[in-house]
Structures are given as structure tokens and as C-alpha cells.
Design an enzyme around this catalytic site. Structure first.
Site, PDB file in Angstrom:
ATOM      1  N   ARG A 128     -25.091  36.856  -8.301  1.00  0.00           N
ATOM      2  CA  ARG A 128     -24.765  37.164  -9.700  1.00  0.00           C
ATOM      3  C   ARG A 128     -24.224  35.896 -10.350  1.00  0.00           C
ATOM      4  O   ARG A 128     -23.474  35.142  -9.717  1.00  0.00           O
ATOM      5  CB  ARG A 128     -23.687  38.263  -9.758  1.00  0.00           C
ATOM      6  N   GLU A 174     -26.245  34.523 -19.055  1.00  0.00           N
ATOM      7  CA  GLU A 174     -27.661  34.654 -18.723  1.00  0.00           C
ATOM      8  C   GLU A 174     -28.345  35.411 -19.849  1.00  0.00           C
ATOM      9  O   GLU A 174     -27.875  36.498 -20.190  1.00  0.00           O
ATOM     10  CB  GLU A 174     -27.810  35.414 -17.403  1.00  0.00           C
ATOM     11  N   HIS A 190     -33.939  34.480 -13.269  1.00  0.00           N
ATOM     12  CA  HIS A 190     -33.628  35.757 -12.606  1.00  0.00           C
ATOM     13  C   HIS A 190     -34.916  36.423 -12.109  1.00  0.00           C
ATOM     14  O   HIS A 190     -35.179  37.606 -12.381  1.00  0.00           O
ATOM     15  CB  HIS A 190     -32.850  36.683 -13.539  1.00  0.00           C
TER      16      HIS A 190
END
Lengths: 309, 309
Positions: free
Chosen positions: A222, A251, A270
Site C-alpha cells: 500500500r 495515488e 497499481h
């Protein structure tokens, strides 16, 4: 059994459930199971009493937990399973790709033929390297398999300190003294831990300063595991050598963020895990979990709602 | 024994030879062995009669052979060893790095967050992929080890067709019918073959057209194995999906060559092998080869001068 699939079904998953003899119905038609792949806003306010199991189509359930959704329905006896484990291989392979791209200095290659720079700066995994796996669940175990032919010496870090197969040692994250050794004595750090109050900004300025100057960090866990500003500073000043980032905080990373400009940093958006692989696999997992539930056992990927994972 | 090291010594190699009890001298001081790491122009016109063995510091000895240097001294009884095998792991790891960088679409990543593009286009090695190793010597065998945890199905192609351990089948390069199947039935092609009249432009327009459209080629052998113009066309038109190139023809690839601009192509500047690893290892190899020679045996990496390898 009858299942509903919200907010909208994945074809490949539905096919696997149907092939196992289960029937897809609407939520109003009293399904036994809900397969759910949306965010907190997509979750139905109320579930029919027929729903005994909710199979979630991903593993990172923090947002559902934070929104109180799991607790609310668990209090009524609904059991939850997540999709942990079905992307161990995608994420582990993506991790290896980032490790190699950073170590082999792919982003430093210039059209003007900077061969001698790469000769100096390229590092190899097989060259007696030490790697710390921060968070050593299924993905970490798969990564250990992928790393085995390189002879990388793996130190595993997990909550319990319980031994991880293939690691030369396992350290409990709460053991501050042992963790200081972990940061100081490894060249590679792979972050796979969930984001909790304990792991938020686990990699901060102090930890970065403790790492050797040839350290490379790969974050596929994360974004919040790393203090982005501290990482940027450490890379800018050569405190560490490089980073591979599939997740960032914030993000998406803003297009003008300095990390994008560094040839020591390889970023993927991601994409260490890929939805089409999930779609192919969630159906089979839901089938297996239903079998376990129906025979009165704990499901393969049952969530402990109180513990939060 | 006494050794000379020309045109100038590598410190790490000298240290290993000295640690084994050998003494470094000038060529004029009657060495038993010459360790040589230069090109044809650097080779001494005459060798003292004391020199029984020449240990060459690299593996690709075509230029020395073509210049007639090996034949001239071999006729006098000098035996030659090359440095084959001591960079199997560097080149195999570099190959895996290129395979993953191309398959995971690292070069396609944009700051503007093109996550969905990568979701669509990312491919994984573990996903039931088939790979053809064109040239299956030591590097190929090491690559097979690195690929084993991914379950990649490897077809080996070599001169003899003699079975390669870890490959599901081995094909002789001269078997045109079998080679047509190789080009059509694999997604990954790793080129490791030496450059000979038989392998020059092995990958040409016809071969590229025979490959599946998701094919990825990695060339870590010699640039001339591929017809660069045909490869550029194939990538431009989507005939194949991508390429990882450590070697090119011409080399260096001109800075304005269109291959540099393609996000399907990952290029490294002939850095799959790295001199400092050679320097660390040639000394130990020379020591082992001398032991074999001294006990009347064939050396580990002895060159068959007549056969040309």
C-alpha cells in the site's frame, strides 16, 4: 445454491460458479451468497436474510471495514470471505519485474550509449543479495519461490514472527531491536504488508537513513507504507539506490512529482495485480468457499471481522 | 606456475591467481600461462616457448579465430581456454529482466495514469507461456532454472538437437520443418546463439510473420541474429508484440533509430554481461584450468581450435 453478483457480474467468475451447479439470481430473489466486487458505496444497505455468505472479489478490505459494513452484517451472522491468495503469482511476478528493472538500471539507459554507466551501476540478484520481505503472506511465499534460483537470502518480517518457509529467519514486526537489524542488513526491501495504524509510514526518514546506500525498495503493498516525501529525499541524496513502486501515496502520483523524473525509480500504475486474472479466479474461489461453509467449516479466505483481516 | 596478463591485468583476477600460489611476471620472463583479455591487435606476435596455455578472458573468440591467431599458436602446441560459462548467471538474469520489463509493459507507463491500458496489455510469464531458447548452452540452462518456478514450457533449439535438461523438447536448428513449428507455437523467443553464416538474420521478415501476434523476442546473443529492419517493421505493424534487445545491428543503435521510440521495446546497451563480474571470476577459472592442464586432462573451457569453439 443461488448467488447474486454485485454491482455487476464478472463473466468468467459467473461461468465457473454456474459450471459448479450454482444459479445466478438478483439480490431480491433470496440468494444464499453475494459475490461483491465494488466499493463501500456499492454495498447494499440491507441484505435479504437468505444471504449467509458474502464473497468479496478482492483482498484489501480496509475500506469496507472502515465504513462499518462488515461489522454491521456480521452482527447479523453473515460471514465474509475475501479474495486473498488468488493473485499471489501476479503480484510476486510483478515484484520480481520491478526488482530486476531497478537493479539492472533499465531507466538509466540513454540513446547516447551509456554502456559504461550501466556496467558500473547494474546489480544482480544472484550476487549474494539479502532481501527483507516486509509482510510475508501468500505473495511473499510465492516470491520466495521465484527468488530461490537466485540464491537470495530472504528475511521475512510478519506480525507473529512465526517461521516462514524458505526464509533464513523470520522477525516479528513489533521487535524493534530485530527490526533495526533488518533495515541495516539487507539490500532489498519488498513491502507487502497491509496498511494499518502500525504500518503507516513504516518506511520513514529514520528507517531510510538506517538502510545501506545500495538499498532498493519495492512497494507492492500500500502506498501509505512509505513516507513519500522522505523516500523522495533519500533517493535525491543517494541515501538509498532505487525504488520500484506499484503503489504510492498519493495515488495516482501527480504527473509533476519528482519521483517520475528519477531514473532510479520504476513506477507501475497499481498494476501488480490485474483484474482479468481476478475475474478468472474469483468464481472458483467462491465455489470452494461455499463448499467449506456448507460443510460447517471455516472458509478458505474467511475474514475475521473483529480482527480486521 | 608463472603467468603473464595482457594487455593489462585485471586486479581481481590477479589476486585470485596469486592466492592460489601463482606468480605474475612479464611475458619476457618465461610465463607458463598467458591470461589474455584483449582483441586480435593486442595479441603478441610471438609467445615465449614457456607458454603452454592461454586463458582468454571472454567467451566470444570469433575475432581471434578469424585473425588466425589461435591456429598459429595451436600449431606449435599451445592450448587455449576461453571464459565460457562464467557469465551464465549474469546473462540469464539480464534476460529475465528484459522478458519481464517487456511483458509487464514498463515502458508504456505514463504519468497520466494509464492504469487501464496496463491492465489490458500486461502479460505474465507464469500464465501458461511457451518459450523457445534459440541456442541452449550454459546461459540457456541457467535461464531454464530461473524460469522453472513460473512453469514456462521451454523448447530448446541447438545445433545438435541433443536433449537439454528442463526443456520439454529440443529441436535441431537445421530441421526446417521443426523450426517452422517453433516459430509458430511459442510466445517468447530468447536468442542466445553465436553468430555464424547459418544464424545471420535468423529472425527475418518471414520468421517474424510466422510468429503469433503476442510474440516477444529477447536478443542477448548477437545483434546480427535479427534483421533489424524487419524487426522494426514487425513491431510497427503489430506483427509481434515486443522485444528486449541487449544487442543490435548496428551497435550502438543510432540515437534516432525508431526502435528507441517504441514503448514495446526495452533496450540495454550490451550490458547483459558485466566486466566486473568477469574480472572477479577469470582468475579462479584460470587456476582451475591450470590444475586440469597440469594433471594432463582437458581444461574446463578448452577451445577446440579446429572446430572453432
Amino acid at each position: 445454491m443461488k448467488f447474486a453478483f454485485l454491482p455487476s457480474p464478472w463473466e468468467a467468475s459467473v461461468a465457473d460458479l454456474q459450471a459448479a451447479g450454482h444459479e445466478m439470481v438478483d439480490l431480491e430473489q433470496n440468494p444464499d451468497m453475494l459475490v461483491f466486487r465494488g466499493g463501500p458505496k456499492d454495498f447494499p444497505d440491507t441484505l435479504p436474510e437468505s444471504v449467509k455468505v458474502v464473497q468479496i472479489g478482492y483482498a484489501g478490505i480496509e475500506m469496507l471495514l472502515d465504513a462499518g459494513i462488515l461489522a454491521k452484517h456480521a452482527a447479523r451472522g453473515v460471514r465474509f470471505a475475501n479474495a486473498a491468495g488468488i493473485y499471489d503469482d501476479t503480484v510476486a511476478e510483478s515484484t520480481l519485474g520491478l526488482l530486476l528493472a531497478v537493479s539492472h538500471r533499465h531507466k538509466a539507459v540513454r540513446r547516447e550509449w551509456n554502456q559504461s554507466q550501466l556496467f558500473d551501476e547494474t546489480e544482480f540478484l544472484f550476487d549474494n543479495k539479502k532481501l527483507a520481505l516486509i509482510g510475508a503472506g501468500g505473495i511473499g511465499k510465492k516470491l520466495i519461490e521465484f527468488l530461490a534460483p537466485f540464491g537470495v537470502e530472504v528475511t521475512a518480517v510478519n506480525r507473529s514472527g512465526r517461521e516462514v518457509k524458505g526464509a533464513v529467519q523470520t522477525v516479528a514486526m513489533s521487535d524493534a531491536e530485530a527490526m533495526a537489524q533488518v533495515w541495516a542488513n539487507n539490500e532489498y526491501f519488498v513491502l507487502l504488508a497491509p496498511l494499518t495504524p502500525d504500518t503507516k509510514h513504516l518506511v520513514n526518514a529514520e528507517v531510510l537513513a538506517a538502510m545501506p546506500s545500495n538499498a532498493v525498495i519495492v512497494n507492492v503493498g500500500r502506498g501509505g507504507l512509505i513516507d513519500t516525501e522522505a523516500l523522495t529525499d533519500a533517493l535525491r541524496h543517494g541515501t538509498i539506490a532505487g525504488a520500484g513502486l506499484d503503489v504510492t501515496e498519493p495515488e495516482p502520483l501527480p504527473a509533476d512529482h519528482p519521483l517520475w523524473d528519477m531514473d532510479t525509480v520504476v513506477i507501475t500504475p497499481h498494476t501488480a495485480n490485474i483484474p482479468r486474472f481476478m475475474e478468472r479466479r474469483v468464481g472458483a474461489l467462491a465455489v470452494k468457499n461455499w463448499e467449506k461453509f456448507a460443510s460447517g467449516e471455516q472458509m478458505h479466505t474467511e475474514v475475521d471481522v473483529d480482527a480486521g483481516y
